[in-house]
Design an enzyme around this catalytic site. Sequence first.
Site, mmCIF file in Angstrom:
data_model
loop_
_atom_site.group_PDB
_atom_site.id
_atom_site.type_symbol
_atom_site.label_atom_id
_atom_site.label_comp_id
_atom_site.label_asym_id
_atom_site.label_seq_id
_atom_site.Cartn_x
_atom_site.Cartn_y
_atom_site.Cartn_z
ATOM 1 N N GLY A 12 0.851 -1.237 -0.040
ATOM 2 C CA GLY A 12 0.003 0.130 -0.048
ATOM 3 C C GLY A 12 0.905 1.315 -0.197
ATOM 4 C CB SER A 14 -0.415 4.019 -4.288
ATOM 5 O OG SER A 14 -1.326 3.673 -3.282
ATOM 6 C CE1 TYR A 144 -8.634 -0.514 9.844
ATOM 7 C CE2 TYR A 144 -8.858 0.252 12.024
ATOM 8 C CZ TYR A 144 -8.204 0.357 10.891
ATOM 9 O OH TYR A 144 -7.025 0.844 10.734
ATOM 10 C CB ALA A 146 -12.208 -8.725 13.834
ATOM 11 C CB ILE A 177 -2.601 9.059 10.626
ATOM 12 C CG1 ILE A 177 -2.306 8.303 12.021
ATOM 13 C CG2 ILE A 177 -1.742 9.664 9.923
ATOM 14 C CD1 ILE A 177 -1.528 9.058 13.129
HETATM 15 P P1 NAD Z 1 -4.951 4.760 2.563
HETATM 16 O O1 NAD Z 1 -6.581 4.531 2.358
HETATM 17 O O2 NAD Z 1 -4.786 6.157 2.425
HETATM 18 O O3 NAD Z 1 -4.039 3.916 2.143
HETATM 19 C C1 NAD Z 1 -4.316 2.374 2.131
HETATM 20 C C2 NAD Z 1 -3.066 1.916 1.094
HETATM 21 O O4 NAD Z 1 -3.473 0.329 1.157
HETATM 22 C C3 NAD Z 1 -3.187 2.404 -0.226
HETATM 23 O O5 NAD Z 1 -2.133 2.527 -0.578
HETATM 24 C C4 NAD Z 1 -4.093 1.151 -1.115
HETATM 25 O O6 NAD Z 1 -3.629 1.126 -2.221
HETATM 26 C C5 NAD Z 1 -3.759 0.041 -0.219
HETATM 27 N N1 NAD Z 1 -4.645 -0.798 -0.190
HETATM 28 C C6 NAD Z 1 -6.290 -0.525 -0.048
HETATM 29 N N2 NAD Z 1 -7.013 -1.595 -0.317
HETATM 30 C C7 NAD Z 1 -6.178 -2.704 -0.936
HETATM 31 C C8 NAD Z 1 -6.387 -3.781 -1.386
HETATM 32 N N3 NAD Z 1 -7.693 -4.309 -1.544
HETATM 33 N N4 NAD Z 1 -5.175 -4.546 -1.772
HETATM 34 C C9 NAD Z 1 -3.824 -4.051 -1.590
HETATM 35 N N5 NAD Z 1 -3.711 -2.906 -1.021
HETATM 36 C C10 NAD Z 1 -4.766 -2.100 -0.610
HETATM 37 O O7 NAD Z 1 -4.893 4.364 4.352
HETATM 38 P P2 NAD Z 1 -3.778 4.972 5.575
HETATM 39 O O8 NAD Z 1 -4.688 5.803 6.214
HETATM 40 O O9 NAD Z 1 -2.514 5.164 4.770
HETATM 41 O O10 NAD Z 1 -3.580 3.515 6.061
HETATM 42 C C11 NAD Z 1 -2.298 2.581 5.943
HETATM 43 C C12 NAD Z 1 -2.559 1.608 7.094
HETATM 44 O O11 NAD Z 1 -2.540 2.190 8.468
HETATM 45 C C13 NAD Z 1 -3.758 0.824 6.971
HETATM 46 O O12 NAD Z 1 -3.382 -0.560 7.372
HETATM 47 C C14 NAD Z 1 -4.457 1.430 8.185
HETATM 48 O O13 NAD Z 1 -5.415 0.452 8.730
HETATM 49 C C15 NAD Z 1 -3.568 1.713 9.168
HETATM 50 N N6 NAD Z 1 -4.110 2.758 10.081
HETATM 51 C C16 NAD Z 1 -4.342 4.114 9.540
HETATM 52 C C17 NAD Z 1 -4.833 5.214 10.624
HETATM 53 C C18 NAD Z 1 -5.335 6.447 9.783
HETATM 54 O O14 NAD Z 1 -5.604 7.332 10.761
HETATM 55 N N7 NAD Z 1 -5.101 6.716 8.719
HETATM 56 C C19 NAD Z 1 -4.978 4.809 11.732
HETATM 57 C C20 NAD Z 1 -4.680 3.738 12.037
HETATM 58 C C21 NAD Z 1 -4.039 2.547 11.482
#
Ligand code: NAD
Length: 238
Positions: A12, A14, A144, A146, A177
Amino acid sequence: MLLDGKRAVVTGASRGIGRAVAEALRNAGAWVIGTRTAAATDPDPACQEWLEADFSDLEQLRACADRVRAAGADILINNAGINKVAPFEAIDPQDFLRIQQVNVLAPLLLCQAVIPAMKLKGWGRIVNVSSIFGKVSRAQRGPYSASKFALDGMTVALAAEHSGHGILANSVAPGFIDTDLTRRVLGDAGIAAVLANVPIGRLGNVAEIARLILWLAGPENTYICGQNIAIDGGFTRV
Ligand code: NAD
């Protein structure tokens, strides 16, 4: 540089947290292989190499794991993750399974893919991106939470089996974030409401998460394994 000669895989990569982590690893000297769900039209400099895979499709996930196995990575960051909020009684089983496949099964298969090369080298670093909702939970976070509690448990089991081989596995638990995921899931009103419970009083930013992951994934981390480290502005503790 700190990570000269190291090969890193970031899922992920991108956008959001994954992109910031990929850039941090690359700036520290690593050769970074990023995964994304679809090819970009323009070259994307966040990573030197890209793999395209939608982890909710088992065939694409398996093919990606094969490519990752062949890459002989020293560092794996399981960052890709999805969320869908729903009242508990309305959770759709297909949504539930899709979230577990992307958030838990994909990290499992990718860990299995990188471990053989890490064992041969006697060195490896794995960081799984969990969430505060892998430590606590709230309404509508059933699938989520889980997945993130499961990811943490898997990280501990991984550390139990592989720390003796020099492979240090940890998870990080970001709070709220500022990314696409947060803005889509919470909206402006939701963000204002959660900030009332964040002692630091603001959303975190992706660079803050990337710095922690970079450190855990590098040679300066020599004695932390099996931990789930919150980086949440105090949300889960204060
Ligand atoms: P985002 O939605 O901005 O990016 C998610 C990334 O995962 C993207 O690069 C996307 O291409 C990839 N992705 C999405 N669906 C996919 C799939 N089906 N197959 C393969 N790749 C896939 O998310 P983010 O906020 O940058 O989150 C990144 C990680 O951090 C996640 O695991 C999320 O659960 C975790 N997280 C985020 C936050 C937050 O506040 N943003 C908080 C806690 C945990």
